[in-house]
Motif scaffolding. Structure first.
Motif, PDB file in Angstrom:
ATOM      1  N   THR A  67      16.607  25.329  37.210  1.00  0.00           N
ATOM      2  CA  THR A  67      15.966  24.991  38.295  1.00  0.00           C
ATOM      3  C   THR A  67      16.486  23.658  38.703  1.00  0.00           C
ATOM      4  OG1 THR A  67      13.785  24.993  36.847  1.00  0.00           O
ATOM      5  CG2 THR A  67      14.012  23.472  38.580  1.00  0.00           C
ATOM      6  N   TYR A  71      23.890  17.944  35.255  1.00  0.00           N
ATOM      7  CA  TYR A  71      23.002  18.332  34.397  1.00  0.00           C
ATOM      8  C   TYR A  71      22.546  17.013  33.571  1.00  0.00           C
ATOM      9  CZ  TYR A  71      23.866  23.382  35.370  1.00  0.00           C
ATOM     10  OH  TYR A  71      23.931  24.663  35.922  1.00  0.00           O
ATOM     11  N   ASP A 115      16.489  26.682  30.924  1.00  0.00           N
ATOM     12  CA  ASP A 115      15.388  26.760  32.161  1.00  0.00           C
ATOM     13  C   ASP A 115      15.651  25.888  32.967  1.00  0.00           C
ATOM     14  OD1 ASP A 115      14.988  29.295  31.067  1.00  0.00           O
ATOM     15  OD2 ASP A 115      13.030  28.863  29.947  1.00  0.00           O
ATOM     16  N   GLU A 116      15.672  24.473  32.532  1.00  0.00           N
ATOM     17  CA  GLU A 116      15.633  23.240  33.216  1.00  0.00           C
ATOM     18  C   GLU A 116      16.871  23.326  34.210  1.00  0.00           C
ATOM     19  OE1 GLU A 116      12.790  20.420  30.738  1.00  0.00           O
ATOM     20  OE2 GLU A 116      14.883  20.621  30.192  1.00  0.00           O
ATOM     21  N   ARG A 117      17.864  23.687  33.515  1.00  0.00           N
ATOM     22  CA  ARG A 117      19.309  23.565  34.170  1.00  0.00           C
ATOM     23  C   ARG A 117      19.241  24.763  35.376  1.00  0.00           C
ATOM     24  NH1 ARG A 117      20.985  22.467  28.964  1.00  0.00           N
ATOM     25  NH2 ARG A 117      21.595  24.654  28.505  1.00  0.00           N
ATOM     26  N   SER A 164      18.533  18.620  28.937  1.00  0.00           N
ATOM     27  CA  SER A 164      17.728  19.443  29.533  1.00  0.00           C
ATOM     28  C   SER A 164      18.100  20.812  28.704  1.00  0.00           C
ATOM     29  CB  SER A 164      18.510  19.774  30.967  1.00  0.00           C
ATOM     30  OG  SER A 164      19.958  20.253  30.528  1.00  0.00           O
ATOM     31  N   SER A 165      17.097  21.871  29.140  1.00  0.00           N
ATOM     32  CA  SER A 165      17.221  22.990  28.334  1.00  0.00           C
ATOM     33  C   SER A 165      17.782  24.246  29.369  1.00  0.00           C
ATOM     34  CB  SER A 165      15.710  23.793  28.218  1.00  0.00           C
ATOM     35  OG  SER A 165      15.091  23.804  29.433  1.00  0.00           O
TER      36      SER A 165
END
Length: 299
Positions: free
Chosen positions: A85, A74, A81-83, A78-79
């Motif tokens: 993804t 990660y 939600d990004e994690r 990152s946020s």
């Protein structure tokens, strides 16, 4: 253990601070979650988190998630939600790699008579299977094991890979002994040029056979991942372990094989004690005018 001079006040302060802080409990789930805001974005500096991990360690309940940040699985930026993804992408990429290998393996076996033997020689390295097992125990899915192990090797500068990092580690260990403990260095040279180089399993196994529990192994490995207190901390760990047998080696008439056996008998160690000892060595190193190769390697 190398003794520090009384005037080396910075080393003393560093050591005292580390010993005091390490008695605090490891970072637990509540504290870890507090490092992030409501969107899952990091609300505390990465550096301060890494220092906390060095000094205190991680509770088993947060280790898997924390390691995904420490290895680069990660991004620290990152946020949440990004994690999610990223997790999906890592899984799909792993599955694609597996499918590709299954498709080309029969072709390679037909084209190359010794393919299986060659494949085994390429993929196997002493220590890797044991290291991978510890990753499997930590995470739930195969794709997590695969990527975390790959990123661990990259993050630690392939320090446990024989043809890449192990030889460099051994060279620097020799240089470190020469610089910090010339009496011991001369004694070891008298036992044969390959004495220190025979300690390569320490690096190939990333010290996992030296500890009393998997928790101790993970404790050291997560410190290596933080990059704190310096790069290539594994060599300071190896130096600290050598110091544990120093007096025995100097006082007894030990052959080269005896010295290696004494080193191999360093088992059931406590990770916090060893990390603390290695931090002391680092504190001593930065207070002295080290040769440039050592500065470049550690600082």
């Amino acid at each position: 253990m190398t003794t520090l001079s009384p005037e080396n006040s910075l080393s003393a302060r560093w050591s005292a601070s580390f010993i005091l802080v390490k008695r605090k409990p490891p970072i637990d789930k509540t504290e870890w979650d507090a490092f992030f805001d409501e969107n899952g974005l990091l609300a505390k500096s990465r550096d301060s988190i890494c220092v906390n991990i060095l000094e205190r360690g991680l509770h088993p309940f947060v280790r898997t998630e924390a390691w995904k940040f420490l290895t680069g699985y990660y991004s620290w930026q990152s946020s949440q939600d990004e994690r999610l993804t990223v997790d999906s992408t890592r899984r799909k990429n792993y599955e694609a790699l597996c499918e590709m290998y299954e498709k080309i393996q029969p072709l390679l076996e037909n084209l190359h008579r010794n393919f299986m033997k060659t494949r085994n020689n390429i993929e196997y390295q002493q220590g890797f299977h044991e290291m991978v097992m510890l990753f499997q125990l930590m995470v739930e899915h195969d794709h997590e094991t695969f990527w975390l192990f790959q990123f661990f090797l990259q993050k630690t500068e392939h320090s446990c890979v024989i043809n890449i990092g192990v030889g460099k580690n051994l060279d620097m260990l020799n240089d470190l002994i020469d610089f910090l403990d010339p009496v011991f260095a001369e004694h070891l040279r008298g036992k044969g040029a390959g004495t220190v180089r025979s300690l390569f399993p320490w690096f190939c196994f990333c010290f996992q056979r030296a500890f009393k529990s998997f928790e101790d192994v993970w404790r050291l490995w997560e410190v290596l991942l933080t990059g704190k207190p310096c790069r290539n901390f594994q060599v300071l760990v190896a130096y600290s372990m050598l110091q544990m047998v120093r007096e025995q080696v100097l006082q007894e008439s030990m052959t080269r094989d005896d010295i290696i056996l004494a080193c191999n008998n360093l088992i059931d160690l406590d990770a916090d004690v060893l990390i603390s000892a290695a931090c002391l060595i680092y504190a001593e190193l930065i207070q002295r005018d080290a040769p440039q190769p050592l500065k470049d390697f550690f600082l």
